[in-house]
Each structure stands twice: as C-alpha cells, then as structure tokens.
Design a protein around this motif. Structure first.
Motif: not given
Lengths: 227, 227
Positions: A205-206, A217-220, B55-58, B94-95
C-alpha cells in the motif's frame, strides 16, 4: 521510442500487472488453504500449500526478470520506471506471503497432532482481513488508486489488535491447561505469520501511494492524511 | 554519457554502496543492543533500539530515492541497472531487519517483568550468526563476491537448526514450569525474529549471486554449486 514501440511497451506493462494479480491470487489462496488445513486438521491441505509454494516462487523470478528486461531495453522515463521497480518489490512481498502460508501449513501439521484448542475466531478473522488487504491493495496498484491503498494500510491496525488478543488468549490457555502448550505455541506462530502478512500488504500500500503521489508515507503514523 | 558523466555516475554508485554498508551497520547494532537488552534485562537499551529505528527507516527512504534518481537520470545499462535495483531491494531487507530488532526489544521489555529463564546460549548464538551473515553478505555485495555470498546463504541452516532447538527447549520449560510460560512465549518470538533475520541475509545473498552471475539461486536447495 516510436508510437509502435510505445504501444508495445504499454502492453508489456499491462502484462506485468496481470501477472502480479495472478501471483497475488495464488498467495491469497495459499493463506486460505493453510488456515483451512489448521481448522479442519486436514494434512492434505497442508501438504498442498507446502508443495504449491514453488509456483509462487517461480512467478517472482519470472516477474522480476520481465521487469529487469523492460528496464534495460526500454529505458522508461520516471513514472514507468517507478512502476517497474514497484512491481519488483511487490512480487518480492508476495513471495514472502507465500512463505508465511507455508509456515502456517507447517504449524498446522504440528498442531494436528495435539488436542484442538481455541482461539479460532480471532485467527480466522485475522486471516480474512489479511487476505482482503492483499486483494484490495493489488487492485489499488493496478488502478493507480492511492486513496484505496491508504485505506488498506489503515486496516493493519485491526490485524495488529487481533494479534495482541491472540497472545493474551493463548497465555491464559497455557496457564490453565499445560497440555495445551504445544498447540498454543503453534497458534502463536500462526498468529505472528498472519500479522506479517498484514505488514506486507501495508508495505505494498505504501509503495502504491509513493507511485501515484510521489510521496513516501512509509514509517509515518500518517496513512490517511492526518500527520 | 561523457567520460566525465561516467565518472560522476560511478562515484554515485560507490556512495550508494557506502550508504548500504552504513545502514547494515546500524541494523546489526540494533540487533545486538536488542539482545543485550534481553540478556541484561536493561530497559534503557530496549528503548534505545525502539527509538533508533527511525534512523534506519530514514536511510531506506534516502537510498531508494537516490537509486530511483540515478535510474531515471542516468538510464544505466544492464549491469548497473541491476546493481541499483538490488540496492533498493537490499535497503528494503535491512529496514525489515531493523523492524525485527524492534520486535526483539519489545519482547525483551515484556520478558523483563518475569523471572529469568533459559535458553540463553542458543539465542545468543543465533544472534551472533545472523549478525555475521548480514555483515559478510553486505561485504560480498560491495566486493561483487558471489562465492562469499553463497557461503553466507549456507549458514542459514545453522540459524534454522538453532530455532528448532529453542522451540523444543521452550516447550519443555513451559511443561515443567507453568510460571515460565509468559517469558517463554516472548523468547519463542525472539527466536523467530532472529530466524527471519537469517532469512533476510540469505535473500540478500541470493540477490548478490544473481547480480554477479546473472543466475537465480532463489528457491533452490542449491546454494553452493550442487544442483
């Protein structure tokens, strides 16, 4: 690219979408049959899921090769390039859904050897929601419908809440009846597999939102416009 | 592309590799600290892993954007195109390793509230093998070393065997001492998370083999030349 070349390229893109829909259908069916194997204590169904995984695996390899070829030969511009990269990522996610279905079938095989225990309703509901998420998010991908993709991502909260309920129910079961421990450990893993399938549908979906809106919109917490 | 353009492009590719190595370092550290939180019953370390995941997500978002830009602007030929697509897939994997570290930290937080139980040695060993697999497979990616990538894939059998041992040990624990059930369920999930990290390192290894040899070893028992 000539007009002829363009038409050919867009036919190829449509074929990739159709193959992804087929692959998603296979993955959803595998999840469904694995859950049936668990509920009906049907060893044949469990074996069917385990044996059938190679079909899903082969589809991933085929879709990835197709997309890499189109990327290399057609050198598509930004939008189509993103579509092809998303298709590779989605086929990767669907292959993992297939792996989770295999894990569920393997847990079902182990659980069959012990007495039946609940929580069946929660597991059945998790499986239903997760399969619908997959089906709807693939439709959203094919139609380029980011609103619908965002709505699918929101449903993951329901799967997560069910997963937490199952944990609590199983903990109580095990405490009250140590003979249920083996089966309960199996169900705990099944619940975790279903929760991951929800996560994979959310990832897709993201990707669809990013593809359509060019915005991650990932990780939000933000999946539906509220920051 | 001009010679100047080529040099610039290859600098950019090197930067992508360096960022992936950094990202992998962060993910390995998160796994390590999460396991320390579990063993040392250290709530601060668990919180550190959970907070540090952003941090990893970014980094995933940044690497994916960088690769998509390079694909769009440079229209690279087959080999570099595959490298960029692999980099996107690896950052995705890795995420997920980071997410598993967060899950381990969350289990650690829950387990801290109950009495300590084994099987610590197996969990510690699984974590060690999984982190080394990640580190070595990223090195293999950067060096384009498919023999080393194949060797990493083989180590996954060790992680899977440890995961099965942990299951059996925990089952026995729970049967003998129902008070250990809560902690044991947590450790079962930790073991499963570590097993998935091994799977993700194996996926990366398969991508490296495909990248270097142009041959898919996915979904085959074959990881080391024996068909």
């Amino acid at each position: 690219m000539s007009q002829e070349g363009h038409r050919h390229f867009h036919d190829e893109l449509s074929q990739v979408k159709v193959r992804l829909l087929t692959m998603s259908g296979e993955a959803e069916a595998a999840v469904q049959v694995a859950i049936e194997a668990l509920l009906e204590r049907d060893a044949d169904k469990a074996r069917q899921v385990i044996a059938g995984d190679s079909v899903i695996d082969a589809m991933e390899v085929e879709i990835e090769e197709k997309c890499l070829n189109l990327l290399a030969l057609q050198q598509p511009m930004a939008k189509d390039l993103r579509l092809l990269v998303s298709a590779i990522k989605i086929s990767n996610d669907l292959e993992r859904v297939g792996d989770h279905a295999v894990n569920i079938a393997q847990s079902a095989e182990r659980i069959m050897q012990s007495r039946p225990i609940t929580p069946e309703p929660e597991i059945v509901e998790m499986a239903r929601v997760a399969r619908e998420m997959l089906s709807d998010v693939l439709e959203a991908f094919v139609r380029g419908d980011s609103a619908s993709a965002r709505e699918v991502c929101l449903r993951d909260d329901k799967v997560d809440a069910l997963n937490r309920s199952v944990f609590r129910i199983l903990l109580t079961h095990m405490m009250e009846d140590p003979h249920s421990i083996g089966a309960a450990m199996g169900l705990l893993l099944v619940s975790r597999n279903l929760e991951r399938i929800g996560d994979l549908a959310t990832n897709i979906g993201e990707d669809v939102v990013f593809l359509v809106e060019g915005k991650s919109i990932k990780h939000h917490a933000e999946h539906f416009g509220n920051q």
